[in-house]
Design a protein around this motif. Structure first.
Motif, PDB file in Angstrom:
ATOM      1  N   PRO A  21       1.905  11.033  -3.570  1.00 53.00           N
ATOM      2  CA  PRO A  21       3.218  10.915  -3.888  1.00 53.00           C
ATOM      3  C   PRO A  21       4.875  10.607  -2.832  1.00 53.00           C
ATOM      4  CG  PRO A  21       2.048  13.009  -4.530  1.00 53.00           C
ATOM      5  CD  PRO A  21       1.436  12.162  -3.421  1.00 53.00           C
ATOM      6  N   ALA A  22       4.861  10.108  -1.259  1.00 52.96           N
ATOM      7  CA  ALA A  22       5.095   9.674  -0.913  1.00 52.96           C
ATOM      8  C   ALA A  22       5.810   8.352  -1.105  1.00 52.96           C
ATOM      9  CB  ALA A  22       5.156  10.424   0.210  1.00 52.96           C
ATOM     10  N   SER A  23       4.543   7.521  -1.214  1.00 55.53           N
ATOM     11  CA  SER A  23       4.936   6.578  -1.448  1.00 55.53           C
ATOM     12  C   SER A  23       5.728   5.911  -2.897  1.00 55.53           C
ATOM     13  CB  SER A  23       3.815   5.246  -2.117  1.00 55.53           C
ATOM     14  OG  SER A  23       2.966   5.404  -0.131  1.00 55.53           O
ATOM     15  N   GLY A  24       5.239   6.746  -3.930  1.00 56.63           N
ATOM     16  CA  GLY A  24       5.063   6.896  -5.546  1.00 56.63           C
ATOM     17  C   GLY A  24       7.301   6.810  -5.863  1.00 56.63           C
ATOM     18  N   ARG A  25       7.680   7.880  -4.577  1.00 50.55           N
ATOM     19  CA  ARG A  25       9.531   8.665  -4.847  1.00 50.55           C
ATOM     20  C   ARG A  25       9.860   6.899  -4.295  1.00 50.55           C
ATOM     21  NH1 ARG A  25       7.358  13.500  -2.934  1.00 50.55           N
ATOM     22  NH2 ARG A  25       7.467  12.915  -1.269  1.00 50.55           N
ATOM     23  N   VAL A  26       9.491   6.171  -3.143  1.00 49.56           N
ATOM     24  CA  VAL A  26       9.651   5.080  -2.544  1.00 49.56           C
ATOM     25  C   VAL A  26       9.741   3.965  -4.206  1.00 49.56           C
ATOM     26  CG1 VAL A  26       9.481   3.503  -1.073  1.00 49.56           C
ATOM     27  CG2 VAL A  26       9.735   5.729  -0.172  1.00 49.56           C
ATOM     28  N   LEU A  27       8.896   4.018  -4.184  1.00 51.52           N
ATOM     29  CA  LEU A  27       8.720   2.934  -5.556  1.00 51.52           C
ATOM     30  C   LEU A  27       9.619   2.972  -6.279  1.00 51.52           C
ATOM     31  CD1 LEU A  27       4.649   2.138  -5.088  1.00 51.52           C
ATOM     32  CD2 LEU A  27       6.970   0.338  -4.005  1.00 51.52           C
ATOM     33  N   SER A  28       9.257   4.726  -7.089  1.00 50.42           N
ATOM     34  CA  SER A  28      10.359   4.822  -7.809  1.00 50.42           C
ATOM     35  C   SER A  28      11.942   5.033  -7.683  1.00 50.42           C
ATOM     36  CB  SER A  28      10.126   6.502  -8.387  1.00 50.42           C
ATOM     37  OG  SER A  28       9.067   6.425  -9.081  1.00 50.42           O
ATOM     38  N   LEU A  48      14.349  -7.566 -18.897  1.00 51.62           N
ATOM     39  CA  LEU A  48      13.855  -8.895 -19.457  1.00 51.62           C
ATOM     40  C   LEU A  48      13.148  -9.735 -18.221  1.00 51.62           C
ATOM     41  CD1 LEU A  48      13.691 -10.985 -21.475  1.00 51.62           C
ATOM     42  CD2 LEU A  48      16.031 -11.906 -21.259  1.00 51.62           C
ATOM     43  N   ILE A  49      13.416  -9.613 -16.520  1.00 52.56           N
ATOM     44  CA  ILE A  49      13.280 -10.572 -15.962  1.00 52.56           C
ATOM     45  C   ILE A  49      11.666  -9.923 -15.462  1.00 52.56           C
ATOM     46  CG2 ILE A  49      13.179 -10.863 -13.271  1.00 52.56           C
ATOM     47  CD1 ILE A  49      16.571 -11.492 -14.387  1.00 52.56           C
ATOM     48  N   ALA A  50      11.749  -8.392 -15.474  1.00 58.44           N
ATOM     49  CA  ALA A  50      10.653  -8.079 -15.159  1.00 58.44           C
ATOM     50  C   ALA A  50       9.321  -7.680 -16.417  1.00 58.44           C
ATOM     51  CB  ALA A  50      10.879  -6.002 -15.123  1.00 58.44           C
ATOM     52  N   ALA A  51      10.011  -7.977 -17.810  1.00 62.59           N
ATOM     53  CA  ALA A  51       8.959  -8.136 -19.073  1.00 62.59           C
ATOM     54  C   ALA A  51       8.583  -9.425 -18.061  1.00 62.59           C
ATOM     55  CB  ALA A  51       9.667  -8.057 -20.027  1.00 62.59           C
ATOM     56  N   THR A  59      -0.383  -8.935 -16.630  1.00 64.96           N
ATOM     57  CA  THR A  59      -0.271  -7.555 -16.525  1.00 64.96           C
ATOM     58  C   THR A  59      -0.082  -6.394 -18.244  1.00 64.96           C
ATOM     59  OG1 THR A  59      -0.014  -7.592 -13.505  1.00 64.96           O
ATOM     60  CG2 THR A  59       0.091  -5.268 -14.802  1.00 64.96           C
ATOM     61  N   ARG A  60      -1.232  -6.079 -18.070  1.00 65.33           N
ATOM     62  CA  ARG A  60      -0.816  -5.444 -20.225  1.00 65.33           C
ATOM     63  C   ARG A  60       0.203  -4.289 -19.707  1.00 65.33           C
ATOM     64  NH1 ARG A  60      -5.864  -3.633 -22.340  1.00 65.33           N
ATOM     65  NH2 ARG A  60      -4.807  -2.389 -22.830  1.00 65.33           N
ATOM     66  N   PHE A 142       8.341  -7.282  -8.862  1.00 67.06           N
ATOM     67  CA  PHE A 142       6.962  -6.351 -10.378  1.00 67.06           C
ATOM     68  C   PHE A 142       5.917  -7.807 -10.344  1.00 67.06           C
ATOM     69  CE2 PHE A 142      10.372  -4.472 -12.292  1.00 67.06           C
ATOM     70  CZ  PHE A 142       9.482  -3.772 -12.473  1.00 67.06           C
ATOM     71  N   CYS A 143       5.548  -8.645  -9.134  1.00 62.59           N
ATOM     72  CA  CYS A 143       4.768  -9.233  -8.535  1.00 62.59           C
ATOM     73  C   CYS A 143       4.275  -7.754  -7.728  1.00 62.59           C
ATOM     74  CB  CYS A 143       4.443 -10.322  -7.477  1.00 62.59           C
ATOM     75  SG  CYS A 143       5.569 -11.297  -8.465  1.00 62.59           S
ATOM     76  N   MET A 144       4.060  -7.266  -7.137  1.00 55.57           N
ATOM     77  CA  MET A 144       4.105  -6.085  -5.641  1.00 55.57           C
ATOM     78  C   MET A 144       3.526  -4.998  -6.998  1.00 55.57           C
ATOM     79  SD  MET A 144       5.566  -3.438  -2.991  1.00 55.57           S
ATOM     80  CE  MET A 144       6.335  -2.737  -4.237  1.00 55.57           C
ATOM     81  N   PHE A 145       4.424  -4.848  -8.047  1.00 53.25           N
ATOM     82  CA  PHE A 145       4.006  -3.713  -8.731  1.00 53.25           C
ATOM     83  C   PHE A 145       2.703  -4.378  -9.915  1.00 53.25           C
ATOM     84  CE2 PHE A 145       9.136  -2.056  -8.758  1.00 53.25           C
ATOM     85  CZ  PHE A 145       8.890  -1.291  -7.986  1.00 53.25           C
ATOM     86  N   ASN A 146       3.306  -4.990 -10.321  1.00 51.01           N
ATOM     87  CA  ASN A 146       1.809  -5.746 -10.950  1.00 51.01           C
ATOM     88  C   ASN A 146       0.465  -5.802 -10.614  1.00 51.01           C
ATOM     89  OD1 ASN A 146       3.475  -8.535 -12.822  1.00 51.01           O
ATOM     90  ND2 ASN A 146       3.642  -6.371 -13.276  1.00 51.01           N
ATOM     91  N   ARG A 147       0.287  -6.110  -9.033  1.00 49.09           N
ATOM     92  CA  ARG A 147      -0.576  -5.528  -8.620  1.00 49.09           C
ATOM     93  C   ARG A 147      -1.157  -4.577  -8.502  1.00 49.09           C
ATOM     94  NH1 ARG A 147       1.563 -10.727  -8.802  1.00 49.09           N
ATOM     95  NH2 ARG A 147       0.944 -12.356  -7.863  1.00 49.09           N
ATOM     96  N   TYR A 148      -0.309  -3.795  -7.707  1.00 56.10           N
ATOM     97  CA  TYR A 148      -0.489  -2.441  -7.526  1.00 56.10           C
ATOM     98  C   TYR A 148      -1.304  -1.774  -8.743  1.00 56.10           C
ATOM     99  CZ  TYR A 148      -0.012   2.059  -6.563  1.00 56.10           C
ATOM    100  OH  TYR A 148       0.344   4.128  -6.469  1.00 56.10           O
ATOM    101  N   VAL A 149      -0.594  -1.989  -9.737  1.00 53.45           N
ATOM    102  CA  VAL A 149      -1.521  -1.308 -11.784  1.00 53.45           C
ATOM    103  C   VAL A 149      -2.736  -2.195 -11.810  1.00 53.45           C
ATOM    104  CG1 VAL A 149      -0.902  -1.672 -13.966  1.00 53.45           C
ATOM    105  CG2 VAL A 149       1.301  -0.584 -12.615  1.00 53.45           C
ATOM    106  N   ASP A 150      -2.614  -3.213 -11.254  1.00 51.63           N
ATOM    107  CA  ASP A 150      -4.218  -3.973 -11.723  1.00 51.63           C
ATOM    108  C   ASP A 150      -5.333  -4.210 -10.810  1.00 51.63           C
ATOM    109  OD1 ASP A 150      -3.206  -5.572 -14.053  1.00 51.63           O
ATOM    110  OD2 ASP A 150      -2.239  -6.981 -13.523  1.00 51.63           O
ATOM    111  N   GLY A 151      -4.987  -3.875  -9.329  1.00 49.82           N
ATOM    112  CA  GLY A 151      -5.743  -3.863  -8.181  1.00 49.82           C
ATOM    113  C   GLY A 151      -6.276  -2.629  -8.168  1.00 49.82           C
TER     114      GLY A 151
END
Length: 181
Positions: A21-28, A48-51, A59-60, A142-151
């Motif tokens: 949760p602490a990391s989640g709050r920062v990422l959010s 649009l850039i994020a998509a 990253t589906r 979003f490269c980081m977010f994508n890698r977090y989700v896929d990783g």
């Protein structure tokens, strides 16, 4: 099925962030600032850039949710978002948006390939330094977010209607967890 144990079966990044949760709050908070904070770019342009970046990264989950968010922010125009994902050079967007997407695409692939000529092309198309900065930071984040989700193998629904609901909620409510969550 996520590769780690998560507290509840929430799809995508929110499910993963609930395990820390602490990391989640920062990422959010970062997502909220990048996609909803002050910027010369509209919410639709930022989504649009994020998509676009998420699509390029394959990253589906992020592609689905941010495609829907961009479409909702752009008046329901899924065709526009899909055109950008297929080929931003021919998509029906402004020259400024096209130039920023070109920079974002380079950041996604190898940020070292962004050149002064790319920045000058964006400026010539009407982007100021803040818009260029925001486009680069959104693409990098979003490269980081994508890698977090896929990783971590986030829960990734198959049903396009799920993503439509997520995108509508992101546009209406933003990225900070609601009190009820």
């Amino acid at each position: 099925m996520p590769y780690i144990e998560i507290p509840s079966p929430v799809p995508g990044i929110r499910g993963l962030m609930a395990s820390k949760p602490a990391s989640g709050r920062v990422l959010s908070g970062l997502a909220e600032q990048l996609l909803r904070g002050d910027s010369p770019l509209s919410v639709g342009e930022r989504e649009l850039i994020a998509a676009y970046v998420s699509y390029g990264n394959g990253t589906r989950y992020c592609t689905g949710s941010h495609t829907a968010a961009a479409a909702h922010a752009l008046g329901g125009d899924y065709a526009l978002v899909e055109a950008v994902q297929k080929d931003p050079a021919t998509a029906p967007v402004s020259e400024r948006t096209r130039a920023l997407l070109a920079i974002a695409g380079k950041v996604r692939g190898d940020a070292r390939t962004v050149a002064e000529e790319d920045v000058e092309a964006a400026r010539a198309a009407g982007a100021d330094d803040e818009a260029i900065h925001d486009a680069v930071l959104i693409a990098a984040a979003f490269c980081m977010f994508n890698r977090y989700v896929d990783g971590l193998g986030a829960i990734t629904p198959e049903d396009p209607a799920v993503y439509d609901r997520i995108g509508a909620a992101l546009v209406a409510e933003g990225y900070l967890p609601q009190a009820a969550e």
